[in-house]
Motif scaffolding. Structure first.
Motif, PDB file in Angstrom:
ATOM      1  N   ASN A   1      21.076 -11.565 -71.671  1.00 18.03           N
ATOM      2  CA  ASN A   1      20.187 -11.008 -72.697  1.00 18.03           C
ATOM      3  C   ASN A   1      18.928 -10.519 -72.011  1.00 18.03           C
ATOM      4  OD1 ASN A   1      21.487 -13.613 -74.415  1.00 18.03           O
ATOM      5  ND2 ASN A   1      21.526 -11.628 -75.423  1.00 18.03           N
ATOM      6  N   THR A   2      18.516  -9.305 -72.318  1.00 14.67           N
ATOM      7  CA  THR A   2      17.284  -8.801 -71.707  1.00 14.67           C
ATOM      8  C   THR A   2      16.055  -9.549 -72.233  1.00 14.67           C
ATOM      9  OG1 THR A   2      17.097  -7.079 -73.382  1.00 14.67           O
ATOM     10  CG2 THR A   2      18.276  -6.520 -71.354  1.00 14.67           C
ATOM     11  N   VAL A   3      16.173 -10.104 -73.458  1.00 12.66           N
ATOM     12  CA  VAL A   3      15.099 -10.922 -74.031  1.00 12.66           C
ATOM     13  C   VAL A   3      15.731 -12.177 -74.633  1.00 12.66           C
ATOM     14  CG1 VAL A   3      13.182 -11.053 -75.669  1.00 12.66           C
ATOM     15  CG2 VAL A   3      13.743  -8.852 -74.607  1.00 12.66           C
TER      16      VAL A   3
ATOM     17  N   GLY B   1       9.694 -14.064 -77.471  1.00 15.06           N
ATOM     18  CA  GLY B   1      10.758 -13.532 -76.622  1.00 15.06           C
ATOM     19  C   GLY B   1      10.365 -13.553 -75.155  1.00 15.06           C
ATOM     20  N   LYS B   2      11.201 -14.169 -74.320  1.00 13.30           N
ATOM     21  CA  LYS B   2      10.993 -14.168 -72.875  1.00 13.30           C
ATOM     22  C   LYS B   2      11.782 -12.999 -72.284  1.00 13.30           C
ATOM     23  CE  LYS B   2       8.441 -17.890 -72.691  1.00 13.30           C
ATOM     24  NZ  LYS B   2       7.011 -17.795 -72.321  1.00 13.30           N
ATOM     25  N   VAL B   3      11.056 -12.023 -71.749  1.00 13.51           N
ATOM     26  CA  VAL B   3      11.688 -10.812 -71.227  1.00 13.51           C
ATOM     27  C   VAL B   3      12.153 -11.070 -69.795  1.00 13.51           C
ATOM     28  CG1 VAL B   3      11.378  -8.343 -70.816  1.00 13.51           C
ATOM     29  CG2 VAL B   3      10.132  -9.467 -72.684  1.00 13.51           C
ATOM     30  N   ALA B   4      13.396 -10.678 -69.499  1.00 16.91           N
ATOM     31  CA  ALA B   4      13.974 -10.897 -68.168  1.00 16.91           C
ATOM     32  C   ALA B   4      13.152 -10.175 -67.102  1.00 16.91           C
ATOM     33  CB  ALA B   4      15.417 -10.416 -68.147  1.00 16.91           C
TER      34      ALA B   4
ATOM     35  N   GLY C   1       7.415  -9.612 -69.541  1.00 18.40           N
ATOM     36  CA  GLY C   1       7.238 -11.062 -69.481  1.00 18.40           C
ATOM     37  C   GLY C   1       7.445 -11.752 -70.818  1.00 18.40           C
ATOM     38  N   GLU C   2       6.646 -11.377 -71.828  1.00 13.42           N
ATOM     39  CA  GLU C   2       6.754 -12.056 -73.133  1.00 13.42           C
ATOM     40  C   GLU C   2       6.357 -11.102 -74.252  1.00 13.42           C
ATOM     41  OE1 GLU C   2       5.468 -16.379 -74.182  1.00 13.42           O
ATOM     42  OE2 GLU C   2       3.810 -15.109 -74.846  1.00 13.42           O
ATOM     43  N   ILE C   3       7.063 -11.207 -75.351  1.00  9.42           N
ATOM     44  CA  ILE C   3       6.702 -10.517 -76.585  1.00  9.42           C
ATOM     45  C   ILE C   3       6.646 -11.557 -77.692  1.00  9.42           C
ATOM     46  CG2 ILE C   3       9.134  -9.889 -76.968  1.00  9.42           C
ATOM     47  CD1 ILE C   3       8.113  -7.494 -78.605  1.00  9.42           C
TER      48      ILE C   3
END
Length: 651
Positions: A33-35, A55-58, A106-108
């Motif tokens: 998952n990309t996020v 959301g933790k972004v890869a 990084g994060e959303i």
């Protein structure tokens, strides 16, 4: 953005997806998952909750925000059971400007406000969709189902934006202080004062030891407190059991705003005042008092209890009007107000009995009974008259009768306190008063205070703000004559300059304070905000709200606050106690099938379901799209805190 540009960007997105799929097939490593999303919930205040999507972004990837022109992140909610959405989802984390596009590395973090309308277990579910990209490729659009339970409801307080202080939704310490003062005043009435040394002496002489006497006298004070506090607490508890917080709140809201109880309260206050002036005495049936007196002959704590009950019953002709005053005024507050104010009153009333029992030598310092006790009753009668007109004023404002404009109200108060001053000087006498041969220094001091208060109020007849009385007086917009201005009050119900004139707001006949212009319908205000490109300041208020008037007089009137409200916000005032009937097209049907037909009930429903508040004053900052920009702010007289609150919405 033009139609052609949107088309070109859509083609680029599809091309990026196709390229990503091709590269992946040729060996490029893609994350599962990309996020990676985590969904949590938290209670903000009372029935208002917040769903937070983190959301933790890869590594090496980025994703897009809610308003992106490419492939926006989106949240869709399933069918609501026990809750309602408040506004739209909004971004908490800040995006990064990447090649002219707002993206998240990084994060959303996204949030959605929820209003809970059920006491049962509530689960919020739905789907979140997004797309992740790198510098050279984009993954296929991804989605994730989510389900999160709302935590059990608790009475929560909001930390005000930028202030670090907890907000208040209506209950005021001034109400407690007023109840305490009434409790001490009750001691100085001719029904109660002579009983203080009598009862304390009884306990000291009728006990086996001084320690036993002090214990019984202390219990005597405790029983007095319980006899005043427990009955009203039981009544409130029974209404809560019958229908929960909503029913109890509706009962007190009805008591505080409907014309019938306010008119009854006004008449009751006038009857109380007439009783204090000596026209008649309000007494309980002698059979009830005699039964209680016989019970006091019993020994032990049971006898002490009946002694306390006898005091409460015998002193009813003096304390009844005062207790009624405290209880009636407390219905303007929240759920706990009547119980807390009655506790404060009874503690003040019972305290001297306990203190004098512990220190009986103080008895010799008490003044002797005499005509001065009746003077205390008469002074309280004047106060009852002044306070009683507040309830008539509330009914007058909520139903727009036009009976008690500000100058009429002030004229009555000026007359009442002028007569009080003459009474204190001995120029006026009532039936049970002794003739005043000369006045004491204390009476002179009180007369000076009464006349000084009158002098303070006189400029109000010509439009002076009288900030110290702002919570009790009708708004200055009801005043026919203001020195230096036109004789007609400003018509603040119209839209601000530059906006469309007319609409529902103009027809309500309502006015904003301090010369401000705005709206009295939320949808109209939001439409004006979208046209003007400004945020919305929502004032959840009421005609009978004392703290609302105090906020307007002491905080809004500050030049810095007034400038921000005038220039940077579209103002919407939602009167939750206005009784105007709406056109049928503006009626609102609740989830329970109730049809709300008047302006106040509709506004109260909006405040409760959309913003999670059920008291006044409360202040909400919204974007032109209706999204909350900051936590709701309640009654707080801090001017710097209010300025920071307003600026947080602009930022």
């Amino acid at each position: 953005m033009s139609h052609n540009m949107k088309y070109i960007k859509s083609v680029l997105v599809l091309a990026a997806v196709a390229a990503g799929t091709l590269l992946y097939g040729q060996g490029f490593s893609m994350p599962e998952n990309t996020v990676s999303w985590k969904v949590t919930s938290e209670q903000v205040k009372d029935s208002l909750y917040k769903i937070i999507f983190t959301g933790k972004v890869a590594d090496g990837w980025h994703t897009y925000g809610l308003d992106s022109d490419l492939y926006p992140t989106a949240v869709e909610f399933g069918e609501s059971q026990g809750y309602a959405l408040s506004g739209k989802p909004y971004e908490i984390s800040q995006p990064t400007d990447y090649e002219g596009t707002k993206v998240f590395f990084g994060e959303i973090k996204i949030a959605q406000d929820i209003v809970r309308n059920s006491g049962d277990a509530v689960t919020v579910s739905g789907e979140i969709t997004w797309m992740g990209c790198t510098d050279t490729q984009c993954a296929s659009p991804e989605y994730k189902d989510f389900s999160v339970k709302l935590p059990q409801a608790q009475k929560a307080e909001i930390s005000e934006a930028g202030t670090g202080k907890s907000g208040s939704s209506g209950f005021s310490w001034s109400l407690i202080i007023e109840a305490i003062l009434w409790g001490f005043a009750a001691l100085l009435t001719p029904c109660v004062f002579p009983m203080v040394p009598m009862t304390v002496s009884f306990f000291m002489k009728g006990s086996s030891s001084p320690a036993a006497g002090r214990f019984k006298a202390s219990m005597y004070g405790l029983f007095i407190v319980l006899l005043y506090t427990v009955p009203i607490s039981l009544i409130i508890f029974i209404t809560w059991l019958a229908g929960g917080d909503a029913v109890t709140a509706d009962i007190f809201n009805w008591l505080a705003t409907h014309w019938l109880p306010n008119l009854i309260f006004f008449i009751v206050f006038m009857v109380f005042a007439a009783s204090f002036f000596g026209a008649f005495e309000i007494v309980l049936p002698s059979s009830i008092v005699n039964k209680s007196d016989r019970g006091a002959d019993k020994g032990g704590l049971l006898g002490v209890f009946f002694m306390a009950l006898t005091l409460v019953l015998v002193s009813f002709s003096c304390t009844g009007p005062i207790v009624g005053t405290v209880l009636i005024k407390s219905t303007e507050g929240e759920f706990w107000s009547p119980m807390i104010t009655m506790l404060a009153f009874s503690l003040a009333f019972a305290l001297p009995f306990t203190v004098l029992a512990l220190f009986p030598s103080l008895l010799k310092n008490l003044p002797k009974s005499g005509g001065w006790l009746n003077s205390v009753k008469v002074v309280l009668g004047f106060v009852e008259v002044a306070l009683g007109f507040k309830f008539l004023s509330v009914a007058d404002q909520t139903y727009h009768w036009g009976l008690l404009d500000r100058e009429v109200y002030l004229a009555i108060w000026i007359t009442v306190f002028t007569l009080l001053g003459f009474y204190l000087l001995g120029k006026i006498r009532f039936a049970h008063d002794d003739k005043v041969e000369h006045i004491s220094v204390k009476r002179l001091a009180l007369a000076i205070a009464a006349f000084s208060f009158v002098v303070y109020m006189i400029p109000g007849m010509f439009g002076a703000p009288l900030k110290a009385l702002s919570g009790y007086l009708p708004p200055i917009t009801t005043q026919d004559f203001v020195l230096g201005q036109n004789t007609a009050p400003a018509q603040n119900g119209s839209a601000p300059a530059g906006s469309d004139q007319g609409g529902k707001s103009a027809g309500y006949g309502l006015h904003l304070p301090l010369g401000l212009s705005g709206y009295f319908d939320l949808d109209e205000g939001l439409a004006a905000a979208r046209k003007a490109g400004k945020p919305v300041f929502v004032d959840i208020t009421g005609h009978g709200c004392v703290n609302c008037r105090e906020m307007e007089s002491r905080v809004w009137s500050d030049p810095r606050v007034l400038e921000i409200l005038q220039n940077d916000y579209i103002i919407v005032a939602l009167y939750t106690d206005d009784k105007q009937k709406l056109d049928e097209k503006d009626w609102v049907t609740t989830a329970n099938g109730d049809v709300l037909k008047d302006l106040g009930r509709v506004n109260s429903y909006i405040a409760r379901t959309r913003f999670g508040v059920n008291a006044q004053p409360n202040y909400v900052l919204l974007s032109p799209e209706g999204e909350m920009l900051a936590p709701v702010r309640g009654y707080d007289l801090s001017i710097p805190g209010f300025i920071e609150f307003l600026k947080s919405g602009l930022e």
